[in-house]
Design a protein around this motif. Structure first.
Motif, short mmCIF file in Angstrom:
data_model
loop_
_atom_site.label_atom_id
_atom_site.label_comp_id
_atom_site.label_asym_id
_atom_site.label_seq_id
_atom_site.Cartn_x
_atom_site.Cartn_y
_atom_site.Cartn_z
N ASP A 116 -42.93 40.56 -18.99
CA ASP A 116 -41.79 39.67 -18.74
C ASP A 116 -41.60 38.59 -19.81
O ASP A 116 -40.74 37.72 -19.65
CB ASP A 116 -41.96 38.98 -17.38
CG ASP A 116 -41.71 39.92 -16.22
OD1 ASP A 116 -41.09 40.97 -16.42
OD2 ASP A 116 -42.14 39.60 -15.10
N VAL A 117 -42.37 38.64 -20.89
CA VAL A 117 -42.32 37.52 -21.83
C VAL A 117 -40.95 37.35 -22.50
O VAL A 117 -40.56 36.24 -22.83
CB VAL A 117 -43.42 37.62 -22.92
CG1 VAL A 117 -44.79 37.44 -22.31
CG2 VAL A 117 -43.32 38.94 -23.69
N VAL A 122 -34.43 35.92 -22.33
CA VAL A 122 -33.05 36.42 -22.25
C VAL A 122 -32.32 35.77 -21.07
O VAL A 122 -31.18 35.32 -21.18
CB VAL A 122 -33.03 37.96 -22.11
CG1 VAL A 122 -31.63 38.45 -21.76
CG2 VAL A 122 -33.52 38.61 -23.40
N GLN A 123 -33.00 35.71 -19.93
CA GLN A 123 -32.37 35.16 -18.72
C GLN A 123 -32.09 33.67 -18.83
O GLN A 123 -31.10 33.17 -18.28
CB GLN A 123 -33.25 35.45 -17.51
CG GLN A 123 -33.32 36.93 -17.15
CD GLN A 123 -34.35 37.22 -16.07
OE1 GLN A 123 -35.31 36.46 -15.88
NE2 GLN A 123 -34.18 38.33 -15.37
N SER A 124 -32.94 32.95 -19.54
CA SER A 124 -32.76 31.50 -19.64
C SER A 124 -31.79 31.09 -20.75
O SER A 124 -31.09 30.08 -20.61
CB SER A 124 -34.11 30.81 -19.86
OG SER A 124 -34.67 31.21 -21.10
N LEU A 125 -31.74 31.89 -21.83
CA LEU A 125 -30.94 31.49 -22.99
C LEU A 125 -29.70 32.34 -23.20
O LEU A 125 -28.72 31.87 -23.78
CB LEU A 125 -31.80 31.57 -24.26
CG LEU A 125 -33.04 30.68 -24.31
CD1 LEU A 125 -33.87 31.01 -25.54
CD2 LEU A 125 -32.63 29.21 -24.33
N GLY A 126 -29.74 33.60 -22.76
CA GLY A 126 -28.65 34.52 -23.07
C GLY A 126 -27.39 34.29 -22.24
O GLY A 126 -27.46 34.01 -21.05
N ARG A 127 -26.24 34.42 -22.92
CA ARG A 127 -24.94 34.29 -22.28
C ARG A 127 -24.04 35.43 -22.77
O ARG A 127 -24.22 35.95 -23.86
CB ARG A 127 -24.29 32.94 -22.65
CG ARG A 127 -25.09 31.71 -22.26
CD ARG A 127 -25.11 31.52 -20.75
NE ARG A 127 -25.82 30.29 -20.36
CZ ARG A 127 -27.12 30.20 -20.13
NH1 ARG A 127 -27.87 31.29 -20.27
NH2 ARG A 127 -27.68 29.08 -19.77
N PRO A 128 -23.04 35.80 -21.96
CA PRO A 128 -22.07 36.80 -22.44
C PRO A 128 -21.50 36.38 -23.79
O PRO A 128 -21.17 35.21 -23.99
CB PRO A 128 -20.99 36.79 -21.35
CG PRO A 128 -21.72 36.36 -20.11
CD PRO A 128 -22.73 35.34 -20.59
N GLY A 129 -21.42 37.32 -24.72
CA GLY A 129 -20.96 37.00 -26.07
C GLY A 129 -22.11 36.87 -27.05
O GLY A 129 -21.89 36.89 -28.27
N GLY A 155 -24.27 40.90 -19.82
CA GLY A 155 -23.11 41.07 -20.71
C GLY A 155 -23.40 40.72 -22.15
O GLY A 155 -22.49 40.33 -22.90
N ILE A 156 -24.66 40.85 -22.56
CA ILE A 156 -25.09 40.56 -23.93
C ILE A 156 -25.12 41.86 -24.72
O ILE A 156 -25.69 42.86 -24.27
CB ILE A 156 -26.48 39.89 -23.93
CG1 ILE A 156 -26.42 38.55 -23.20
CG2 ILE A 156 -27.02 39.73 -25.34
CD1 ILE A 156 -27.79 37.94 -22.93
#
Length: 211
Positions: A116-117, A122-129, A155-156
């Motif tokens: 899960d590292v 990804v879940q904390s920083l990633g946004r669509p686009g 949606g990344i």
């Protein structure tokens, strides 16, 4: 008692021979790889991934980069190229290597498991686009596979870099790029080549005279 590494007992002649041999093998492998990398469908796939990188940045997205071991070092290098520059001066661009924080890696690994590292990054920083560049020479690294799945759910756009077989990566990302080799050092070197090409393109396109 002094500990001696096995290499200490190797003769000077053996050292000279093996060092020269490995360089020769590397050069020969790269000569063959250079031809294989010119294969039209591979060139088109790499170019398409590069356009996705540029489009993410043009749209205000962030480049997330992930990899384990040697690929983590490449991921850090690539993120630094965007935040700093590669070949030409320009404004800094948003990029994050998900393997850069030892505190986060060890905390997540300890509390949730190593698989899960990158997911939590990804879940904390990633946004669509945004766009995730994920590297796995084998294509079987659970931490990379889970990160790609999490990115797709958010949606990344995803770009996966791997070796000839691709392991479990085919169909797991929007762009899956296979280095035509099964030898980890050569695979990682090509990953760096492709990433540098994209970073160079971003630098050129960022210049006032670029059309």
């Amino acid at each position: 008692m002094t500990y001696e590494h096995p290499v200490h007992a190797v003769s000077d002649d053996a050292v000279e021979q093996v060092v020269a041999q490995r360089q020769t093998l590397g050069i020969e492998a790269w000569a063959a790889l250079a031809r294989a990398l010119e294969e039209p469908s591979l060139v088109a796939a790499v170019d398409a991934a590069g356009r996705a990188v540029v489009d993410a940045l043009r749209g205000g997205g962030t480049i997330l980069v992930a990899g384990n071991g040697g690929s983590a070092a490449i991921a850090s290098h690539v993120a630094a190229e965007f935040v700093g520059k590669c070949i030409l001066d320009r404004a800094p661009l948003p990029a994050v290597c998900l393997a850069d924080s030892l505190t986060s890696i060890t905390a997540v690994g300890n509390d949730y498991g190593f698989d899960d590292v990158f997911v939590r990054g990804v879940q904390s920083l990633g946004r669509p686009g945004d766009l995730l560049i994920a590297m796995s020479t084998s294509g079987r690294s659970p931490s990379i596979l889970k990160a790609l799945d999490a990115a797709r759910e958010r949606g990344i756009t995803t770009v996966a870099l791997t070796g000839a077989s691709g392991g479990d990566l085919p169909g797991r990302a929007d762009h899956v790029l296979h280095v035509p080799s099964d030898f980890t050092p050569r695979i990682q070197e090509v990953h760096m080549l492709w990433a540098h090409a994209w970073c160079e393109a971003v630098d050129v396109l960022s210049q006032p005279t670029a059309d």
